[in-house]
Design a protein around this motif. Sequence first.
Motif, mmCIF file in Angstrom:
data_model
loop_
_atom_site.group_PDB
_atom_site.id
_atom_site.type_symbol
_atom_site.label_atom_id
_atom_site.label_comp_id
_atom_site.label_asym_id
_atom_site.label_seq_id
_atom_site.Cartn_x
_atom_site.Cartn_y
_atom_site.Cartn_z
ATOM 1 N N TRP A 264 43.225 16.257 13.423
ATOM 2 C CA TRP A 264 44.552 15.518 13.419
ATOM 3 C C TRP A 264 45.698 16.068 12.832
ATOM 4 O O TRP A 264 46.823 15.744 13.109
ATOM 5 C CB TRP A 264 44.331 14.050 12.525
ATOM 6 N N ASP A 265 45.439 17.286 12.101
ATOM 7 C CA ASP A 265 46.748 18.081 11.486
ATOM 8 C C ASP A 265 46.783 19.354 12.065
ATOM 9 O O ASP A 265 45.849 19.966 12.514
ATOM 10 C CB ASP A 265 46.711 17.587 10.076
ATOM 11 N N ASN A 266 47.753 19.925 11.888
ATOM 12 C CA ASN A 266 48.014 21.332 12.238
ATOM 13 C C ASN A 266 47.873 22.334 11.040
ATOM 14 O O ASN A 266 47.960 23.594 11.260
ATOM 15 C CB ASN A 266 49.482 21.668 12.813
ATOM 16 N N GLY A 267 47.126 21.930 9.793
ATOM 17 C CA GLY A 267 47.165 22.709 8.500
ATOM 18 C C GLY A 267 48.560 23.096 8.133
ATOM 19 O O GLY A 267 48.331 24.244 7.179
ATOM 20 N N ARG A 268 49.224 22.384 8.370
ATOM 21 C CA ARG A 268 50.783 22.844 7.892
ATOM 22 C C ARG A 268 51.410 21.775 7.436
ATOM 23 O O ARG A 268 51.767 21.422 6.253
ATOM 24 C CB ARG A 268 51.573 23.947 8.827
ATOM 25 N N ALA A 301 46.766 10.202 2.971
ATOM 26 C CA ALA A 301 46.836 11.688 3.147
ATOM 27 C C ALA A 301 48.154 12.337 3.036
ATOM 28 O O ALA A 301 48.237 13.275 2.238
ATOM 29 C CB ALA A 301 46.146 12.075 4.403
ATOM 30 N N ALA A 302 49.090 11.878 3.563
ATOM 31 C CA ALA A 302 50.402 12.274 3.390
ATOM 32 C C ALA A 302 50.986 12.404 2.027
ATOM 33 O O ALA A 302 51.666 13.184 1.705
ATOM 34 C CB ALA A 302 51.466 11.553 4.435
ATOM 35 N N HIS A 303 50.793 11.201 1.276
ATOM 36 C CA HIS A 303 51.096 10.897 0.046
ATOM 37 C C HIS A 303 50.707 12.333 -0.892
ATOM 38 O O HIS A 303 51.444 12.674 -1.803
ATOM 39 C CB HIS A 303 50.819 9.842 -0.470
ATOM 40 N N ALA A 316 41.792 14.614 4.881
ATOM 41 C CA ALA A 316 41.429 13.561 4.201
ATOM 42 C C ALA A 316 41.527 12.297 5.088
ATOM 43 O O ALA A 316 40.630 11.427 5.239
ATOM 44 C CB ALA A 316 41.959 13.223 2.929
ATOM 45 N N ALA A 317 42.643 12.316 5.948
ATOM 46 C CA ALA A 317 42.846 10.936 6.880
ATOM 47 C C ALA A 317 41.620 11.030 7.836
ATOM 48 O O ALA A 317 41.081 9.771 7.938
ATOM 49 C CB ALA A 317 44.105 11.260 7.499
ATOM 50 N N ARG A 318 41.480 11.955 8.687
ATOM 51 C CA ARG A 318 40.271 11.915 9.534
ATOM 52 C C ARG A 318 39.013 11.611 9.092
ATOM 53 O O ARG A 318 38.236 10.787 9.377
ATOM 54 C CB ARG A 318 40.245 13.109 10.729
ATOM 55 N N ARG A 319 38.742 12.390 7.805
ATOM 56 C CA ARG A 319 37.499 12.341 7.192
ATOM 57 C C ARG A 319 37.113 10.756 6.697
ATOM 58 O O ARG A 319 36.019 10.420 7.029
ATOM 59 C CB ARG A 319 37.503 13.286 6.196
ATOM 60 N N THR A 320 38.200 10.255 6.234
ATOM 61 C CA THR A 320 37.851 8.855 5.478
ATOM 62 C C THR A 320 37.924 7.864 6.585
ATOM 63 O O THR A 320 37.194 6.765 6.500
ATOM 64 C CB THR A 320 39.009 8.403 4.656
ATOM 65 N N PHE A 321 38.692 8.046 7.827
ATOM 66 C CA PHE A 321 38.473 6.961 8.720
ATOM 67 C C PHE A 321 37.155 7.232 9.354
ATOM 68 O O PHE A 321 36.659 6.076 9.680
ATOM 69 C CB PHE A 321 39.744 7.399 9.815
ATOM 70 N N LEU A 322 36.795 8.310 9.761
ATOM 71 C CA LEU A 322 35.473 8.400 10.571
ATOM 72 C C LEU A 322 34.259 7.817 9.675
ATOM 73 O O LEU A 322 33.412 7.485 10.288
ATOM 74 C CB LEU A 322 35.277 9.684 11.036
#
Length: 398
Positions: A264-268, A301-303, A316-322
């Motif tokens: 979900w993210d670009n690592g940046r 996760a953005a916070h 963390a966003a993808r990990r916690t959602f799944l």
Amino acid sequence: MSKIDFDVVVVGGGPSGATAAADLARMGHSVLLLDRAGRIKPCGGAVPPRLMEEFAIPDSLLVARARAARMVAPSDRAVDMPVGEIGYVGMVDRDVFDEWLRNRAAQVGAERRTGTFERIERDGAAGAVVVYRESRTGPDMRVRARLVVGADGARSGVARDSLPGGENVKCVFAYHEIIKSPPANDHGFDPARCDVIYQGRVSPDFYGWVFPHGETSSIGVGSANKGFSLRGSVANMRREMGLDTCETVRSEGAPIPLKPLKRWDNGRDVIVSGDAAGVVAPASGEGIYYAMTCGRHVANAAHQFLATGQPSALRAARRTFLKEHGRVFWILGIMQYFWYSSDKRRERFVAMCADPDVQRLTWQAYMNKKLVRADPLAHLRIFLKDTAHLLGLRAAHP
């Protein structure tokens, strides 16, 4: 231009983007919510009671409360699934519902702008530069942010621009027509019931739906088969249900993703959310609750990213959602792959829906948005019955 204008630019003001923008604004971040004007996603508009409670949605946004669903097999056999006393299926109109969410984001501090995302630019300075246009022929506008949240739907421009494989998303294409609801009729239309039609002629690989919204109703269909006429299928459904003479308020079409993206993210400094992240439930196509839940995980996760400056926090966003919903998505994906593959299997699937154990656990899972583990004997009974259907040991008709 090197000054940071916002902590976060959220591209897309649907349920996921508006939720992420509101949560981030409440956390004290400067947020720009950028949304295209006049865009409404084709959607049945169903929401569970848990969504209303979890996201503090007022009951006034509900235009109807369905108390039953009807599953229709290829043979036209219909199985009613009453909700019972455990809740209801709430119905919202997406144009009103989404705008309310965007307004709430603005009320808690997010800045709203109308525009269409074009691209993300890099110039060596800190942050990402979001390029957008206020009109199709207007000049490029630029705004710099520490983080970009792409909540711009399936086939997301942000994902395509920033994520590996973001342009290769398997989708079902959905089309629906919003009509003025008639009274109940002799052709099967019931303003208090959601109809789900599992017939190959309606959709070769998904389903059709008739979802009443009080004064209006959504009549729609989905399919990944590009040669299949979605409009023609909806026209046939309307004619067969005596809805062809009802006034058409509007029609909409859009792709719906089939599974969550692998990243979900670009690592940046970019992360995606909602349909852009692929969080639509397989088999059912349910998306509003999962989009808003995803938006909340992305905001959290953005916070952390904004607080620490560590791009790894975005994972963390993808990990916690799944962790919360991955098993349900996996099971529904298997269901869609197997049961929707032929009319013979659709017939057996609808027959299974007549089982009281299946009905009770289905509604409990829908209301609570998790697998119900409190009744292992019921799960065992369902497993045995399901196996019998899979092996053809149980008749599709009682």
